[in-house]
Every structure is written in C-alpha cells, then in structure tokens.
Design a protein around this motif. Structure first.
Motif, PDB file in Angstrom:
ATOM      1  N   HIS A 155     -16.378  -3.874   1.476  1.00  0.00           N
ATOM      2  CA  HIS A 155     -17.501  -4.667   1.967  1.00  0.00           C
ATOM      3  C   HIS A 155     -17.520  -4.743   3.498  1.00  0.00           C
ATOM      4  O   HIS A 155     -18.564  -4.535   4.127  1.00  0.00           O
ATOM      5  CB  HIS A 155     -17.460  -6.077   1.372  1.00  0.00           C
ATOM      6  CG  HIS A 155     -18.556  -6.939   1.899  1.00  0.00           C
ATOM      7  ND1 HIS A 155     -19.866  -6.781   1.512  1.00  0.00           N
ATOM      8  CD2 HIS A 155     -18.544  -7.924   2.834  1.00  0.00           C
ATOM      9  CE1 HIS A 155     -20.622  -7.634   2.176  1.00  0.00           C
ATOM     10  NE2 HIS A 155     -19.840  -8.336   2.984  1.00  0.00           N
ATOM     11  N   GLU A 197     -18.518   6.070  -5.447  1.00  0.00           N
ATOM     12  CA  GLU A 197     -19.736   5.428  -5.972  1.00  0.00           C
ATOM     13  C   GLU A 197     -19.805   3.966  -5.505  1.00  0.00           C
ATOM     14  O   GLU A 197     -20.839   3.492  -5.026  1.00  0.00           O
ATOM     15  CB  GLU A 197     -19.723   5.497  -7.503  1.00  0.00           C
ATOM     16  CG  GLU A 197     -20.971   4.902  -8.136  1.00  0.00           C
ATOM     17  CD  GLU A 197     -20.958   5.048  -9.651  1.00  0.00           C
ATOM     18  OE1 GLU A 197     -19.899   4.827 -10.279  1.00  0.00           O
ATOM     19  OE2 GLU A 197     -22.013   5.394 -10.212  1.00  0.00           O
ATOM     20  N   TRP A 198     -18.683   3.274  -5.614  1.00  0.00           N
ATOM     21  CA  TRP A 198     -18.596   1.872  -5.183  1.00  0.00           C
ATOM     22  C   TRP A 198     -18.915   1.757  -3.683  1.00  0.00           C
ATOM     23  O   TRP A 198     -19.741   0.942  -3.254  1.00  0.00           O
ATOM     24  CB  TRP A 198     -17.178   1.369  -5.512  1.00  0.00           C
ATOM     25  CG  TRP A 198     -16.876  -0.046  -5.145  1.00  0.00           C
ATOM     26  CD1 TRP A 198     -17.760  -1.051  -4.877  1.00  0.00           C
ATOM     27  CD2 TRP A 198     -15.563  -0.608  -5.001  1.00  0.00           C
ATOM     28  NE1 TRP A 198     -17.079  -2.203  -4.578  1.00  0.00           N
ATOM     29  CE2 TRP A 198     -15.739  -1.965  -4.652  1.00  0.00           C
ATOM     30  CE3 TRP A 198     -14.266  -0.117  -5.153  1.00  0.00           C
ATOM     31  CZ2 TRP A 198     -14.653  -2.817  -4.437  1.00  0.00           C
ATOM     32  CZ3 TRP A 198     -13.189  -0.970  -4.935  1.00  0.00           C
ATOM     33  CH2 TRP A 198     -13.385  -2.305  -4.592  1.00  0.00           C
ATOM     34  N   LEU A 200     -20.519   3.869  -1.699  1.00  0.00           N
ATOM     35  CA  LEU A 200     -21.909   4.218  -1.364  1.00  0.00           C
ATOM     36  C   LEU A 200     -22.879   3.121  -1.794  1.00  0.00           C
ATOM     37  O   LEU A 200     -23.829   2.786  -1.084  1.00  0.00           O
ATOM     38  CB  LEU A 200     -22.297   5.562  -1.985  1.00  0.00           C
ATOM     39  CG  LEU A 200     -21.613   6.792  -1.372  1.00  0.00           C
ATOM     40  CD1 LEU A 200     -22.032   8.073  -2.103  1.00  0.00           C
ATOM     41  CD2 LEU A 200     -21.926   6.928   0.120  1.00  0.00           C
ATOM     42  N   LYS A 201     -22.643   2.540  -2.982  1.00  0.00           N
ATOM     43  CA  LYS A 201     -23.540   1.452  -3.444  1.00  0.00           C
ATOM     44  C   LYS A 201     -23.465   0.274  -2.470  1.00  0.00           C
ATOM     45  O   LYS A 201     -24.481  -0.318  -2.108  1.00  0.00           O
ATOM     46  CB  LYS A 201     -23.150   0.992  -4.847  1.00  0.00           C
ATOM     47  CG  LYS A 201     -23.359   2.065  -5.900  1.00  0.00           C
ATOM     48  CD  LYS A 201     -24.354   1.638  -6.952  1.00  0.00           C
ATOM     49  CE  LYS A 201     -24.553   2.706  -7.999  1.00  0.00           C
ATOM     50  NZ  LYS A 201     -25.921   3.237  -8.014  1.00  0.00           N
ATOM     51  N   GLU A 202     -22.253  -0.077  -2.073  1.00  0.00           N
ATOM     52  CA  GLU A 202     -22.055  -1.189  -1.129  1.00  0.00           C
ATOM     53  C   GLU A 202     -22.708  -0.854   0.221  1.00  0.00           C
ATOM     54  O   GLU A 202     -23.359  -1.696   0.831  1.00  0.00           O
ATOM     55  CB  GLU A 202     -20.544  -1.401  -0.960  1.00  0.00           C
ATOM     56  CG  GLU A 202     -20.154  -2.676  -0.290  1.00  0.00           C
ATOM     57  CD  GLU A 202     -20.059  -3.877  -1.242  1.00  0.00           C
ATOM     58  OE1 GLU A 202     -19.864  -3.674  -2.452  1.00  0.00           O
ATOM     59  OE2 GLU A 202     -20.209  -5.005  -0.752  1.00  0.00           O
ATOM     60  N   THR A 203     -22.534   0.396   0.661  1.00  0.00           N
ATOM     61  CA  THR A 203     -23.093   0.806   1.956  1.00  0.00           C
ATOM     62  C   THR A 203     -24.622   0.714   1.939  1.00  0.00           C
ATOM     63  O   THR A 203     -25.236   0.145   2.855  1.00  0.00           O
ATOM     64  CB  THR A 203     -22.640   2.246   2.298  1.00  0.00           C
ATOM     65  OG1 THR A 203     -21.210   2.271   2.342  1.00  0.00           O
ATOM     66  CG2 THR A 203     -23.181   2.708   3.642  1.00  0.00           C
ATOM     67  N   PHE A 204     -25.265   1.246   0.884  1.00  0.00           N
ATOM     68  CA  PHE A 204     -26.737   1.194   0.859  1.00  0.00           C
ATOM     69  C   PHE A 204     -27.252  -0.227   0.684  1.00  0.00           C
ATOM     70  O   PHE A 204     -28.328  -0.567   1.186  1.00  0.00           O
ATOM     71  CB  PHE A 204     -27.306   2.180  -0.168  1.00  0.00           C
ATOM     72  CG  PHE A 204     -27.355   3.573   0.431  1.00  0.00           C
ATOM     73  CD1 PHE A 204     -28.370   3.921   1.311  1.00  0.00           C
ATOM     74  CD2 PHE A 204     -26.359   4.495   0.182  1.00  0.00           C
ATOM     75  CE1 PHE A 204     -28.400   5.167   1.919  1.00  0.00           C
ATOM     76  CE2 PHE A 204     -26.376   5.749   0.785  1.00  0.00           C
ATOM     77  CZ  PHE A 204     -27.404   6.085   1.656  1.00  0.00           C
ATOM     78  N   GLN A 205     -26.479  -1.078   0.014  1.00  0.00           N
ATOM     79  CA  GLN A 205     -26.890  -2.474  -0.079  1.00  0.00           C
ATOM     80  C   GLN A 205     -26.871  -3.125   1.303  1.00  0.00           C
ATOM     81  O   GLN A 205     -27.815  -3.816   1.698  1.00  0.00           O
ATOM     82  CB  GLN A 205     -25.959  -3.227  -1.032  1.00  0.00           C
ATOM     83  CG  GLN A 205     -26.262  -4.704  -1.072  1.00  0.00           C
ATOM     84  CD  GLN A 205     -25.677  -5.357  -2.307  1.00  0.00           C
ATOM     85  OE1 GLN A 205     -26.231  -5.318  -3.387  1.00  0.00           O
ATOM     86  NE2 GLN A 205     -24.514  -5.938  -2.117  1.00  0.00           N
ATOM     87  N   TYR A 208     -29.683  -1.984   3.467  1.00  0.00           N
ATOM     88  CA  TYR A 208     -30.908  -2.698   3.098  1.00  0.00           C
ATOM     89  C   TYR A 208     -30.930  -4.096   3.719  1.00  0.00           C
ATOM     90  O   TYR A 208     -31.894  -4.512   4.353  1.00  0.00           O
ATOM     91  CB  TYR A 208     -31.019  -2.769   1.570  1.00  0.00           C
ATOM     92  CG  TYR A 208     -32.136  -3.660   1.098  1.00  0.00           C
ATOM     93  CD1 TYR A 208     -33.467  -3.334   1.340  1.00  0.00           C
ATOM     94  CD2 TYR A 208     -31.854  -4.856   0.429  1.00  0.00           C
ATOM     95  CE1 TYR A 208     -34.497  -4.163   0.921  1.00  0.00           C
ATOM     96  CE2 TYR A 208     -32.873  -5.690   0.008  1.00  0.00           C
ATOM     97  CZ  TYR A 208     -34.192  -5.340   0.255  1.00  0.00           C
ATOM     98  OH  TYR A 208     -35.207  -6.166  -0.145  1.00  0.00           O
ATOM     99  N   ASN A 249     -26.995   9.228  -8.026  1.00  0.00           N
ATOM    100  CA  ASN A 249     -26.875   7.854  -8.500  1.00  0.00           C
ATOM    101  C   ASN A 249     -26.831   6.816  -7.379  1.00  0.00           C
ATOM    102  O   ASN A 249     -26.943   5.628  -7.651  1.00  0.00           O
ATOM    103  CB  ASN A 249     -25.611   7.706  -9.362  1.00  0.00           C
ATOM    104  CG  ASN A 249     -25.891   8.058 -10.811  1.00  0.00           C
ATOM    105  OD1 ASN A 249     -26.548   7.288 -11.511  1.00  0.00           O
ATOM    106  ND2 ASN A 249     -25.443   9.223 -11.246  1.00  0.00           N
ATOM    107  N   CYS A 250     -26.591   7.280  -6.154  1.00  0.00           N
ATOM    108  CA  CYS A 250     -26.354   6.308  -5.069  1.00  0.00           C
ATOM    109  C   CYS A 250     -27.268   6.416  -3.863  1.00  0.00           C
ATOM    110  O   CYS A 250     -27.419   5.444  -3.122  1.00  0.00           O
ATOM    111  CB  CYS A 250     -24.920   6.460  -4.544  1.00  0.00           C
ATOM    112  SG  CYS A 250     -23.652   6.167  -5.760  1.00  0.00           S
TER     113      CYS A 250
END
Ligand code: 5MM
Length: 341
Positions: A155, A197-198, A200-205, A208, A249-250
């Motif tokens: 994070h 995956e974790w 990249l998802k955190e990074t794009f969140q 945003y 997916n990310c």
C-alpha cells in the motif's frame, strides 16, 4: 495539466517497433556495472559510456523511443560540448528522467523497502522539463519471501507511486509507473502472478484516488516469471500467457502502453518473452520494453572502457535494440540471434 500533450508523448513512447532505454542507473548501480567490466566509475567514464549509447544512431533512430536518464546525465555534455539531451533529441528519441531518490527500509516491516523522493519533487520537476525531459520514472521495489510482501509495503509503495504520478502530470511530464516485484527469490511463477496482481490492483486503485489520468501514463511492470532460485522453471509460452492474463485483469485499456523491465532475465529471454506476448495479439495496450540490463549488458562487455571498442559496443547495442524492436511487433525469432552471432 495538458492531457492531449501527455497522451501524445505516452503514445510516442510506445510507438510500434520501438521501446525505452533505461540508462538511469544511480551512482551505486552504475559502479557495480563498471566493476564487472573493470572500468573505474568516474564522472567522465560515465559520460563517455552514455555518450556512446546515445550516439549509436542506428539503434536510437530505429528502435529507441525514449531514454531514462539519471540526474547527473541530464546536465552532462558530450566531449564536443553538445548536451547529451540534444543527441537524444537529434536521434528522434524523447529524454526522460528518474526522479525517485532510491529506497529506504520501511519502518515496522523488516526486509521491506519504501521508495523516497516526494519531498521537494514539485520543485524539481519544472527544472527537468526545462532541460528537455518529457517523461519521468519512479520505481517501487516489492520483494517476495516468507511472510512478505506485507499489506503495509504494497500500500505505501502504491500510494507513493500515485502521488509521484499526479505531480508529474501536473507539471506536464508523463509518469512511468514502475512497481517492480523482484525475481530474486525461490518462488514459482504462480506466486509471482499472485503478488504482482495484488501490487497492480493496489497501484491502479491509488492512481484513481490520486486523480491520475491513465491516458497520460505508462506502466513499467515485471513479467509473471519464476524467481531466479525457483526449482520450477517456466516455458516462454507460459510466461507470455500468464503475463498477458495478469495484465488484462489489472491494467485498464485507457493506459496507452506497458513497457516491461527485464529484472535480471538474460538478454534473449527478455526478448523472447516480449515477442511471445505480442504474438498472442489482440491486446488493448501496446507492449514494449524499458530494459536496463537486457539492453546494456552486451554493449558494456564489448566496450570495457576502451575507445577502440566504441564501434563494437554500438553494434552490440544496435543488435539488442533491433531484436527487441522486432519483439514489440511479434516479429522476432531465435534464428535472428544466431544469424547475427
Ligand atoms: C537502469 O536501472 C534503473 C535504476 O536502478 P537503480 O535506481 O537501482 O540504480 C532501474 O530502475 C531500471 O530502470 C529498471 O529496474 C529496469 O531495468 P532492468 O535492468 O530490470 O531492465
């Protein structure tokens, strides 16, 4: 922020057949590279080496869309007095700048790192723009091991990447967002997939939440790949298929391009993996390279600090740039390596 201009630059950075030369080794890293070829790490030698790369006209004009520079290099001049930035621009390539200030231990998270450099970043960016930079780079480092990464590290690094990216866009520089999951451990490809995956998802969140315009950025990720010490190897096809699935997916389709790091892969592996992904095709973003070691290992060895080796080093660089340029379009084959040898 001028989003039209940012998007234009981002699209140019990932144009067909071209990729990015990561020549932004910090002083400590370039010393390690020079030690390996027995070259003294002086300011002049660093300048001579980088001048050699940027004046390799064939490689630069045909296959290098942009060059990531270290702070020292962006202010340096060639032996004849021309700024290094000018030879990059003359070759039709875009100068960029690494703006992170390296990593520090993350408090409370043994073995984990946080990338620093946000303080005063807003003051530094206009100076780099003035000097000719049109994009920037910030690298976060995530290690895989027993009990790590922690949510804190994932994070905190994603948040810093997003703060950096928002500041860059505010100053009309395209941010390269580089969350690198290291391939140093003994983990297998599926563990790398899961952690990336974790991350990249955190990074794009975070991107945003920090109002970063995806059309005006480039992602620089690792591939889904087993750790160097893993007992379970993966084929080129498996790396390509899993990396493409992971990215689909990310990574939102609004991102113009993805430029991979090589992360310690051999020169030929890095090319083969990129080529296999582009052969799969039907992708919403351009897939290209932003390699450091996988573009520079061969020219460094050929050069070895000797003036009489400059031409050979430039040919070695041109060869790797051409192989990776072909891989960007899924047009590489192992035969081309053998023919050149
Ligand atoms: C060229 O090396 C870059 C700077 O590294 P340090 O800050 O550690 O000196 C590095 O960020 C590089 O751009 C990426 O790791 C990609 O390089 P590789 O060698 O992994 O392709």
């Amino acid at each position: 922020m001028n989003l039209t201009e940012l998007n234009k630059i981002a699209v140019a950075m990932v144009q067909p057949g071209k990729g990015i030369l990561a020549a932004d080794e910090s002083s400590g890293t370039i010393k390690k590279r020079f030690d390996a070829i027995k070259v003294e790490c002086t300011e002049d030698n660093r300048r001579d080496y980088r001048e050699l790369l940027f004046s390799a006209t064939d490689a630069m004009k045909n296959h290098i869309s942009g060059v990531i520079l270290y702070d020292e290099t962006i202010w340096q001049k060639c032996k004849n007095g021309t700024p290094l930035v000018e030879i990059i621009k003359k070759a039709g390539s875009i100068p960029g700048i690494k703006v992170d200030e390296g990593t520090k231990p993350l408090p409370g998270c043994p073995g984990e790192l946080i990338t620093v450099g946000l303080d005063k970043l807003a003051d530094r960016l206009p100076k780099y723009y003035e000097q000719g930079a049109r994009f920037a780079k910030w690298r976060a480092v995530i290690d895989i091991g027993a009990g790590i990464p922690s949510h804190t590290a994932v994070h905190a690094n994603a948040h810093a990447l997003a703060r950096y990216a928002a500041l860059c866009q505010e100053h009309n520089l395209v941010p390269i967002v580089e969350p690198e999951v290291l391939m140093d451990g003994d983990h297998d490809i599926d563990r790398c997939y899961q952690v990336t995956e974790w991350v990249l998802k955190e990074t794009f969140q975070e991107l945003y939440f920090n109002r970063v315009a995806l059309e005006g950025m480039i992602l620089k990720p690792n591939m889904a790949i087993p750790g160097k010490k893993s007992a379970k190897k993966a084929s080129v096809q498996e790396v390509a298929e899993k990396t493409v699935r992971l990215l689909k997916n990310c990574v939102p389709a609004a991102v113009p391009g993805i430029a991979f790091l090589s992360g310690g892969q051999s020169d030929e592996e890095a090319t083969a993996h990129l080529d296999a992904m582009n052969k799969i095709g039907g992708l919403p973003w351009k897939l290209t390279f932003s390699y450091g070691r996988a573009l520079q290992a061969a020219p460094q060895k050929a050069w070895s600090g000797k003036t009489e080796n400059v031409k050979a080093a430039q040919s070695a660089f041109a060869h790797r740039a051409r192989m990776n340029g072909l891989a960007c379009e899924g047009r590489w084959s192992p035969d081309l390596e053998k023919k050149a040898a």
